[in-house]
Design an enzyme around this catalytic site. Structure first.
Site, PDB file in Angstrom:
ATOM      1  N   SER A 261      31.024  57.500  26.615  1.00  0.00           N
ATOM      2  CA  SER A 261      32.016  56.980  25.678  1.00  0.00           C
ATOM      3  C   SER A 261      31.316  56.266  24.526  1.00  0.00           C
ATOM      4  CB  SER A 261      32.941  55.994  26.390  1.00  0.00           C
ATOM      5  OG  SER A 261      32.233  54.793  26.640  1.00  0.00           O
ATOM      6  N   LYS A 262      32.105  55.976  23.502  1.00  0.00           N
ATOM      7  CA  LYS A 262      31.562  55.273  22.344  1.00  0.00           C
ATOM      8  C   LYS A 262      31.026  53.902  22.756  1.00  0.00           C
ATOM      9  CE  LYS A 262      33.247  53.498  17.920  1.00  0.00           C
ATOM     10  NZ  LYS A 262      32.068  52.695  17.704  1.00  0.00           N
ATOM     11  N   ARG A 263      31.686  53.314  23.740  1.00  0.00           N
ATOM     12  CA  ARG A 263      31.244  51.986  24.186  1.00  0.00           C
ATOM     13  C   ARG A 263      29.838  52.004  24.768  1.00  0.00           C
ATOM     14  NH1 ARG A 263      35.037  49.373  28.064  1.00  0.00           N
ATOM     15  NH2 ARG A 263      33.256  47.959  28.247  1.00  0.00           N
ATOM     16  N   GLY A 265      27.446  53.874  23.786  1.00  0.00           N
ATOM     17  CA  GLY A 265      26.565  53.900  22.626  1.00  0.00           C
ATOM     18  C   GLY A 265      26.443  52.519  21.994  1.00  0.00           C
ATOM     19  N   ASP A 266      27.580  51.845  21.841  1.00  0.00           N
ATOM     20  CA  ASP A 266      27.570  50.509  21.237  1.00  0.00           C
ATOM     21  C   ASP A 266      26.734  49.551  22.086  1.00  0.00           C
ATOM     22  OD1 ASP A 266      29.196  51.497  19.308  1.00  0.00           O
ATOM     23  OD2 ASP A 266      31.058  50.650  20.118  1.00  0.00           O
TER      24      ASP A 266
END
Ligand code: GLU
Length: 505
Positions: A261-263, A265-266
């Protein structure tokens, strides 16, 4: 008859293309090229509520950056267009009518409130063979009432009439045979009168047929749509041209379980989008591989190996090599862990392989941004060649090579403490005269002269060389000192030593 391979990448422009979507596009492309086929880019924008401005351009730009070439699409044109579903309304209408005329679909007038009520009274309500008889649709209402409702402008949907109790077998090139019972499917909405547009389900299938798609290659999350795809092909009478299904394994979190998920990556500091994306609604910026300083070749190579292997131990493969080796036989069913550090490793390898001149072109925007001008292409290329071994991403080249382009503004404290003593200014002043006397600043020659002088004077080699480095670089880091001084103008080197003598206390 063998049909020409035709594949389509069919994103919905609902936001930035996720890195998983990029991998889907890449596998479509590799397969098409491997088999001398065509690659279609179809924009699936029938859901106007989810439309995001800029998303279509983003998709085009991403594929272009990565070298994934489209044969037919909105921009490219082609014999099967238009390639944007919102421009194909007239086409779909005819197919909706065909299903109604052949009794494979029906019209339903149930309002959202009526559907809510049905859900409230029937546990696990699903609009299907077991419930459609008690709903407000063209199967339960008299024909003239249906006609009157439509004439009066009542809103309706067209639903696919799924026959219950039948086994639907889908053959997937990666997953093998997937069998489900039609009773678990609901009567999918195929068309909505409200916006005079089909839903994803109908448009996707009609277009696969009309565009003569032979292989549907997409993410595993679309596997549940495959039985419907097959049933609709049958309902239309196209069963013998049903495309082959290929559902690609999920991309998984680098650590822990579940979908990437994008999270992730963050949290871990890697992009999940190919290009930077500025969300038009929230104003939020998400980082992209391009802006972070990855090379497209590296991203392609890295992604290709997430879910596929070449069957041997090759790792570094160009697009052409990937095309040569690609097949679904070596695709895995299991999800692929998104090992972003491997992505960094790939980038390092590709930086090493890249000719210095090309690196210089990629690096120049960094200089421009910093307002640094006046360096020749050759100077930049040579400097980068010296530091690329220590760099993973393009911006690392700046971190490593900054001193070639700007004089140090300060000196690393720790190194000063260790390498600079009260004797150093005097020795550095001597070094200046030694350097002034060297005519040929080629690395080996300058090295010999300077080392001979150090030996002759009985100075401490490490201390002198490190003080020299400190003055020129600003810290005890960087490539071989005499390679640096071969490239940099001698007056600049001398000015830096002079400045260090004056400023380091
Ligand atoms: N429009 C769908 C998507 O956004 C396409 C799925 C498919 O490839 O059939 O991915």
């Amino acid at each position: 008859m063998e049909r020409k391979v035709r594949v389509r990448f069919a994103p919905s422009p609902t936001g930035p293309l996720h890195i998983g979507g990029v991998r889907t596009a890449l596998y479509n492309y590799l397969f098409a090229r491997r088999n001398g086929g065509d690659m279609i880019l179809r924009i699936e924008d029938t859901d106007s509520r989810r439309f995001v401005p800029g998303a279509e351009d983003y998709i085009n730009e991403s594929l272009k950056w990565l070298g994934i070439k489209i044969d037919e699409g909105v921009k490219e044109g082609g014999a099967y267009g238009p390639y944007k579903q919102s421009e194909r309304r007239d086409i779909y209408r005819k197919y909706v009518q065909q299903l109604l005329d052949t009794d494979k679909a029906y019209i339903a007038f149930d309002t959202p409130e009526e559907l809510d009520a049905a859900r409230a009274t029937t546990p696990n309500f699903q609009y299907d063979a077991s419930t459609r008889g008690s709903m407000r649709n063209s199967l339960t209402l008299p024909k003239d009432e249906v006609e009157k409702l439509i004439k009066d402008g009542a809103q309706y949907v067209v639903r696919f009439k799924i026959e219950p109790g039948k086994d639907v077998v889908v053959n997937d090139q990666i997953r093998g045979e997937v069998k489900i019972n039609s009773s678990i499917l609901d009567d999918k909405v195929l068309y909505k009168s409200a916006d005079d547009l089909p839903t994803y389900h109908l448009a996707n299938i009609v277009d696969d047929h009309l565009m003569e798609v032979t292989h549907v290659i997409r993410g595993e999350e679309w596997l549940p749509s495959a039985p419907l795809h097959k049933l609709l092909y049958e309902a239309f009478g196209w069963a013998d041209t049903q495309p082959q299904f290929v559902h690609l394994p999920l991309l998984l979190k680098p650590v822990g379980n579940g979908k990437l998920s994008k999270r992730d990556g963050d949290k871990l500091g890697f992009p999940v989008f190919p290009l930077e994306w500025n969300d038009p609604k929230s104003g939020e910026t998400s980082s992209g591989y391009r802006e972070k300083g990855y090379l497209p070749e590296a991203v392609v190579n890295f992604l290709a190996l997430l879910g596929w292997n070449p069957g041997d131990d090759s790792e570094l493969m160009s697009m052409d090599e990937l095309i040569q080796k690609f097949s679904f036989e070596h695709c895995s069913k299991a999800g692929a862990k998104f090992d972003y550090q491997k992505g960094i490793w790939f980038n390092h390898e590709y930086l090493m392989k890249k000719p210095n001149k090309e690196l210089a072109e990629l690096f120049k925007p960094i200089l421009t941004k910093k307002g640094i001008t006046g360096f020749s292409d050759e100077y930049i290329a040579t400097a980068l060649g010296m530091v690329k071994g220590r760099s993973n991403l393009i911006p690392d080249l700046w971190t490593q090579a900054d001193f070639f382009f700007t004089a140090p503004e300060s000196y690393a404290e720790k190194d000063v403490k260790k390498r600079w003593n009260e004797d150093t200014p005097r020795i550095m002043a001597e070094l200046i005269s030694v350097l002034k006397g060297i005519e040929d600043m080629t690395s080996a020659n300058a090295e010999k002269i300077v080392l001979d002088w150090i030996a002759e004077k009985g100075y401490h080699l490490g201390n002198v060389m490190n003080a020299f480095r400190l003055a020129v670089v600003g810290a005890c880091r960087g490539p071989h000192m005499f390679d640096i001084t071969e490239l940099m103008p001698k007056n600049e080197i001398i000015a830096r030593i002079q400045k260090a003598i004056e400023t380091i206390k």
